[in-house]
Enzyme design. Structure first.
Site, mmCIF file in Angstrom:
data_model
loop_
_atom_site.group_PDB
_atom_site.id
_atom_site.type_symbol
_atom_site.label_atom_id
_atom_site.label_comp_id
_atom_site.label_asym_id
_atom_site.label_seq_id
_atom_site.Cartn_x
_atom_site.Cartn_y
_atom_site.Cartn_z
ATOM 1 N N HIS A 130 9.612 39.617 59.444
ATOM 2 C CA HIS A 130 9.613 40.044 60.845
ATOM 3 C C HIS A 130 10.607 41.170 61.083
ATOM 4 O O HIS A 130 11.003 41.420 62.219
ATOM 5 C CB HIS A 130 9.898 38.841 61.741
ATOM 6 C CG HIS A 130 8.806 37.822 61.669
ATOM 7 N ND1 HIS A 130 7.711 37.857 62.496
ATOM 8 C CD2 HIS A 130 8.601 36.790 60.813
ATOM 9 C CE1 HIS A 130 6.893 36.866 62.176
ATOM 10 N NE2 HIS A 130 7.405 36.202 61.153
ATOM 11 N N LYS A 146 40.175 53.386 47.598
ATOM 12 C CA LYS A 146 41.363 52.513 47.701
ATOM 13 C C LYS A 146 42.632 53.358 47.763
ATOM 14 O O LYS A 146 43.530 53.091 48.554
ATOM 15 C CB LYS A 146 41.468 51.610 46.462
ATOM 16 C CG LYS A 146 40.484 50.466 46.393
ATOM 17 C CD LYS A 146 40.855 49.577 45.202
ATOM 18 C CE LYS A 146 39.770 48.589 44.856
ATOM 19 N NZ LYS A 146 40.030 47.848 43.636
ATOM 20 N N GLU A 162 27.378 47.450 41.342
ATOM 21 C CA GLU A 162 28.700 47.754 40.796
ATOM 22 C C GLU A 162 28.614 47.881 39.266
ATOM 23 O O GLU A 162 29.411 48.585 38.650
ATOM 24 C CB GLU A 162 29.715 46.668 41.199
ATOM 25 C CG GLU A 162 31.166 47.121 41.051
ATOM 26 C CD GLU A 162 32.166 46.202 41.742
ATOM 27 O OE1 GLU A 162 32.714 46.559 42.798
ATOM 28 O OE2 GLU A 162 32.411 45.101 41.222
ATOM 29 N N LYS A 211 41.309 38.153 40.824
ATOM 30 C CA LYS A 211 41.554 38.353 39.392
ATOM 31 C C LYS A 211 42.883 39.087 39.185
ATOM 32 O O LYS A 211 43.711 38.680 38.389
ATOM 33 C CB LYS A 211 40.383 39.144 38.802
ATOM 34 C CG LYS A 211 40.491 39.384 37.324
ATOM 35 C CD LYS A 211 39.229 40.068 36.801
ATOM 36 C CE LYS A 211 39.454 40.553 35.379
ATOM 37 N NZ LYS A 211 38.299 41.265 34.842
ATOM 38 N N GLU A 244 42.778 43.666 50.509
ATOM 39 C CA GLU A 244 42.175 42.766 51.495
ATOM 40 C C GLU A 244 42.656 41.335 51.285
ATOM 41 O O GLU A 244 43.057 40.633 52.218
ATOM 42 C CB GLU A 244 40.635 42.803 51.389
ATOM 43 C CG GLU A 244 39.999 44.115 51.812
ATOM 44 C CD GLU A 244 39.867 45.116 50.662
ATOM 45 O OE1 GLU A 244 40.613 44.995 49.662
ATOM 46 O OE2 GLU A 244 39.027 46.025 50.779
ATOM 47 N N GLY A 282 34.892 40.620 37.387
ATOM 48 C CA GLY A 282 34.889 39.958 38.700
ATOM 49 C C GLY A 282 33.500 39.523 39.134
ATOM 50 O O GLY A 282 33.289 38.395 39.586
ATOM 51 N N ARG A 283 32.519 40.404 38.997
ATOM 52 C CA ARG A 283 31.170 40.082 39.480
ATOM 53 C C ARG A 283 30.424 39.130 38.550
ATOM 54 O O ARG A 283 29.290 38.753 38.827
ATOM 55 C CB ARG A 283 30.380 41.373 39.714
ATOM 56 C CG ARG A 283 30.349 42.318 38.535
ATOM 57 C CD ARG A 283 29.844 43.692 38.927
ATOM 58 N NE ARG A 283 29.920 44.672 37.856
ATOM 59 C CZ ARG A 283 31.004 45.407 37.580
ATOM 60 N NH1 ARG A 283 32.102 45.253 38.295
ATOM 61 N NH2 ARG A 283 30.987 46.280 36.591
HETATM 62 O O1 F6P Z 1 35.429 46.072 44.432
HETATM 63 C C1 F6P Z 1 36.222 46.275 43.324
HETATM 64 C C2 F6P Z 1 36.669 44.980 42.709
HETATM 65 O O2 F6P Z 1 37.545 45.280 41.670
HETATM 66 C C3 F6P Z 1 35.535 44.096 42.213
HETATM 67 O O3 F6P Z 1 35.077 44.462 40.979
HETATM 68 C C4 F6P Z 1 36.168 42.766 42.250
HETATM 69 O O4 F6P Z 1 35.201 41.754 42.196
HETATM 70 C C5 F6P Z 1 36.884 42.830 43.575
HETATM 71 O O5 F6P Z 1 37.369 44.160 43.640
HETATM 72 C C6 F6P Z 1 37.998 41.857 43.771
HETATM 73 O O6 F6P Z 1 39.004 41.986 42.801
HETATM 74 P P1 F6P Z 1 40.093 40.889 42.585
HETATM 75 O O7 F6P Z 1 39.412 39.625 42.154
HETATM 76 O O8 F6P Z 1 41.014 41.414 41.530
HETATM 77 O O9 F6P Z 1 40.815 40.685 43.886
#
Ligand code: F6P
Length: 541
Positions: free
Chosen positions: A384, A504, A353, A205, A211, A267-268
């Site tokens: 199990h 972060k 979240e 987003k 990452e 995002g979620r």
């Molecule tokens: O974990 C924090 C967060 O902002 C989530 O809410 C989001 O889904 C994820 O990081 C990834 O964010 P982005 O889509 O901006 O890379």
């Protein structure tokens, strides 16, 4: 009404819980109609709540609590596009993602449905081209592998749905998901992939997430190293899903190959937006639209059904009952479906979240507990592993058991075995086995306490006809709205996530320290020692 445990509606619930026995054996014996009375439907979902520690008195009081918290008005505010994400001053309009032409959803007075539909049309055209072999890689090869690079909401939803809809996927294209910054993830997921036939979807987003951007850069090098370093290959092998066109262009992806979404999609809550692109490539645009229809079915139910029969509202209110009144800190999601094995992980982000918050909308401390710890595993594997604790442990864990009347895979009677286990578990958890029953079965006296089951352990059983795209959409919308309900009762903002920021920020400082020759470490003694130990080892490599 503020989330105030001293408020009369909360007091009433607490008094009612203290003054009544909620014994499932007694309640089922006293009322042969109990299963009928506490079973509800929403779309294709049949939701049996009869094995919960409730009666009409509980539900009436929970519904009254919902009314006192203006739940129906809050639902209306979300659908109206009000900026209910107050800390970011944003609307929360994921329900607009499943709009059909003719529907209206407005943000700041502007109808967003045409934009939503136009991105869906672009996704359809692109995914059709990939699926039909019309979108070719740099060297003229058709795409056989799609690698989605994203994390959190840009990974968990499409990855979960890709697994869930295994039966609906094209056999010609393999979709892989890379999220972790651990190099092991990218390397493992690229194993065996043919660079000439690989398409990367960079899903973020913000297009700034550490990452994702790290993996995206590594993927770019992987591709260019193998295709002779010609940067023009990027246009054929990289597309983006983002709200940040500038950062996408800076990365080198042609903005024409970017699929957009909007800041009013959390995002979620985003996998039915362009974030679902890898899923659409896998299952096709028509199946994706069926999934959106499923979401929409539950949206309509949630928006228009009175609280007494509103299934997401009832599930949310029941969660409040267990969390705040009965006092259970966790709940388990147990899909009796291997294809739903990522569903608990997906729900962890959706729920934790959203509702893992400790201040109310006005910034004051919440006076009680909020979001529960969500966990789970596909049945029968969980049986199990941890069901021992569910049956005989000292903690009670309310659970949702999800099953399907019909299997997607036909292996004779095997689906019967799976469903028999689901039914048996909900029965065993509810009714247990008394010491007298164990003794009557001939068990020796010293073993009776070990083999007694207390029962009275609550479960919902959610049944659907079959795990189809539409049913998956219905299930996800059910939980999205359940989470909304709980946030509304607790008076918290379910749509921000400031709690992920601190780690972060510290990580970016430590990244620099790990790379520096002689960093001036000013953390606590534990963190300093850990960093030094790591650097010392690195120097010896
Ligand atoms: O974990 C924090 C967060 O902002 C989530 O809410 C989001 O889904 C994820 O990081 C990834 O964010 P982005 O889509 O901006 O890379």
């Amino acid at each position: 009404m503020d989330f105030d445990l001293a408020e009369p509606h909360w007091e009433e619930l607490r008094d009612y819980q203290e003054q009544n026995r909620f014994d499932l054996r007694e309640q089922f014996a006293a009322d042969p109609q109990r299963a009928v009375r506490f079973t509800y439907t929403a779309g294709d979902l049949i939701v049996d709540l009869s094995k919960h520690l409730i009666d009409e008195g509980v539900l009436t009081r929970l519904v009254a609590l919902g009314e006192a918290c203006s739940l129906e008005q809050r639902i209306a505010a979300m659908f109206r596009g009000d900026p209910i994400n107050t800390t970011e001053n944003r609307a929360v309009l994921h329900v607009a993602l499943r709009a059909q032409p003719g529907d209206t959803f407005k943000v700041d007075g502007v109808d967003v449905v045409a934009d939503v539909r136009s991105v869906l049309t672009a996704m359809r055209s692109f995914s059709d081209r990939v699926r039909q072999g019309d979108w070719l890689g740099h060297t003229g090869n058709r795409i056989r592998t799609v690698v989605n690079i994203g994390i959190g909401g840009s990974d968990l939803g499409p990855a979960m749905a890709y697994e869930a809809l295994r039966h609906y996927r094209s056999p010609d294209i393999d979709v892989r998901f890379v999220s972790n910054v651990d190099p092991a993830h990218l390397v493992a997921q690229l194993a065996g992939a043919d660079p000439e036939a690989t398409l990367f979807v960079i899903a973020s987003k913000t297009f700034t997430t550490l990452e994702t951007m790290t993996n995206a850069r590594a993927a770019k090098s992987w591709l260019l190293d193998r295709l002779g370093g010609d940067e023009s290959a990027i246009a054929k092998h990289f597309v983006a899903v983002s709200t940040n066109a500038t950062a996408v262009a800076d990365f080198g992806i042609d903005p024409a190959n970017m699929f957009g979404f909007w800041d009013w999609v959390g995002g979620r809550y985003s996998f039915d937006s362009a974030i679902g692109l890898p899923l659409m490539i896998a299952i096709g645009a028509d199946a994706f639209e069926d999934m959106l229809d499923g979401f929409r079915t539950i949206d309509r139910h949630f928006r228009s059904t009175p609280l007494e029969r509103n299934v997401p509202a009832l599930l949310g209110l029941l969660g409040v009952w267990y969390r705040n009144i009965v006092g259970h800190p966790t709940y388990a999601v147990l899909p009796y479906s291997q294809d739903l094995h990522r569903f608990p992980a997906y729900l962890q982000q959706l729920d934790m979240e959203s509702n893992g918050k400790r201040v109310r909308l006005d910034g004051s401390a919440v006076p009680g507990d909020t979001g529960p710890i969500v966990w789970g595993e596909a049945g029968t594997n969980g049986q199990h592993a941890f069901y021992q604790l569910l049956h005989q442990g000292t903690s009670v864990v309310p659970a949702d058991l999800i099953g399907f009347l019909e299997a997607n895979d036909d292996l004779g009677e095997q689906h019967d075995l799976l469903m028999a286990n689901l039914f048996a578990q909900s029965e065993a958890l509810a009714f247990g086995k008394t010491a007298a029953e164990v003794g009557a079965a001939g068990v020796s006296p010293e073993l009776i306490p070990h083999r007694t089951f207390p029962g009275n352990r609550p479960t919902s059983v959610i049944l659907a006809p079959k795990l189809t795209p539409s049913v998956l959409g219905q299930l996800v919308a059910l939980y999205e709205h359940k989470v909304f309900v709980q946030g509304a009762i607790w008076g918290i903002n379910s749509f921000d996530q400031w709690g992920v920021e601190l780690g972060k920020v510290l990580a970016s400082q430590i990244i620099e320290e790990l790379g520096a020759e002689q960093p001036d470490l000013s953390h606590d003694s534990s963190t300093n020692a850990l960093i030094e130990r790591y650097k010392a080892h690195k120097r010896r490599l």
